[in-house]
Design a protein around this motif. Structure first.
Motif, short mmCIF file in Angstrom:
data_model
loop_
_atom_site.label_atom_id
_atom_site.label_comp_id
_atom_site.label_asym_id
_atom_site.label_seq_id
_atom_site.Cartn_x
_atom_site.Cartn_y
_atom_site.Cartn_z
N PRO A 1 0.79 -1.24 0.00
CA PRO A 1 0.00 0.00 0.00
C PRO A 1 0.83 1.29 0.00
N SER A 2 2.09 1.23 0.45
CA SER A 2 2.95 2.41 0.40
C SER A 2 3.77 2.47 -0.90
N CYS A 3 3.49 1.54 -1.82
CA CYS A 3 4.16 1.40 -3.12
C CYS A 3 5.61 0.93 -3.00
N ALA B 1 9.31 3.36 -3.42
CA ALA B 1 8.82 4.22 -4.49
C ALA B 1 9.15 5.67 -4.16
N ASP B 2 9.40 6.45 -5.19
CA ASP B 2 9.60 7.88 -5.02
C ASP B 2 8.25 8.58 -5.10
N ASN C 1 -2.05 6.08 -5.91
CA ASN C 1 -2.50 4.95 -6.74
C ASN C 1 -1.31 4.01 -6.94
N ALA C 2 -1.44 3.03 -7.81
CA ALA C 2 -0.37 2.06 -8.02
C ALA C 2 0.70 2.57 -8.98
N ALA D 1 8.06 1.82 -11.22
CA ALA D 1 9.41 2.39 -11.07
C ALA D 1 10.16 1.68 -9.95
N ALA D 2 9.48 1.37 -8.85
CA ALA D 2 10.13 0.64 -7.75
C ALA D 2 10.47 -0.78 -8.18
#
Length: 172
Positions: free
Chosen positions: A108-110, A138-139, A144-145, A150-151
């Motif tokens: 949920p935090s990507c 994630a930066d 959203n997703a 990128a991560a």
């Protein structure tokens, strides 16, 4: 509807290999069946997944991972050390690399967790094996997703770093 892909991660260094090293070919990538879909899948907790209907992969995820991982390895190893996985290898000696992902989700935090086992089969019947766990953040905001690809790309770059380091070690 948003469409995403994975991208190559820049290599910090190019490693060397012994002379006359047989090229490596990424022959197989497997992903968990719950990831084998067009939508991005997020892990909510240990037993729940979220299929994000509005965020989709532009191409099959396993094929995209294979392309990016192969290109990442090629950027980290000497020129010619990684064979093009889309070209037939009829009669040419190759080392065969297989990567089996057991986990490759955003949360949920990507943030992304990648767990994978890899095997490099060499022509002299020896094999190298590795098991990797990588976490990539994630930066930016995670409304959203969108930040997950990128991560995931960053995590594949780190996996490539580890595989390249392992194959560049002298074997005896």
């Amino acid at each position: 509807m948003h469409y995403y892909t994975l991208t190559e991660a820049p290599a910090s260094t190019r490693l060397s290999l012994p002379e006359n090293t047989v090229p490596i070919r990424l022959d197989r990538v497997t992903i968990p069946t719950e990831l084998d879909r067009s939508q991005i899948v997020r892990r909510l907790d240990s037993t729940r997944l979220q299929i994000v209907e509005g965020d989709r992969w532009a191409a099959p995820l396993d094929e995209t991972i294979r392309r990016v991982l192969s290109n990442d390895l090629a950027a980290r190893l000497p020129p010619g050390a990684v064979a093009n996985s889309n070209e037939p290898s009829i009669g040419e000696k190759r080392q065969s690399l297989a990567v089996d992902f057991s986990e490759f989700y955003g949360d949920p935090s990507c943030a992304v967790t990648l767990r994978a086992a890899w095997t490099l089969k060499q022509s002299d019947s020896q094999s190298l094996h590795g098991t990797e766990e990588i976490k990539a953040s994630a930066d930016g905001a995670c409304a959203n997703a969108g930040p997950i690809p990128a991560a995931m790309s960053q995590a594949l770059g780190q996996l490539s770093d580890r595989i390249a380091a392992a194959v560049s070690q002298p074997r005896g």
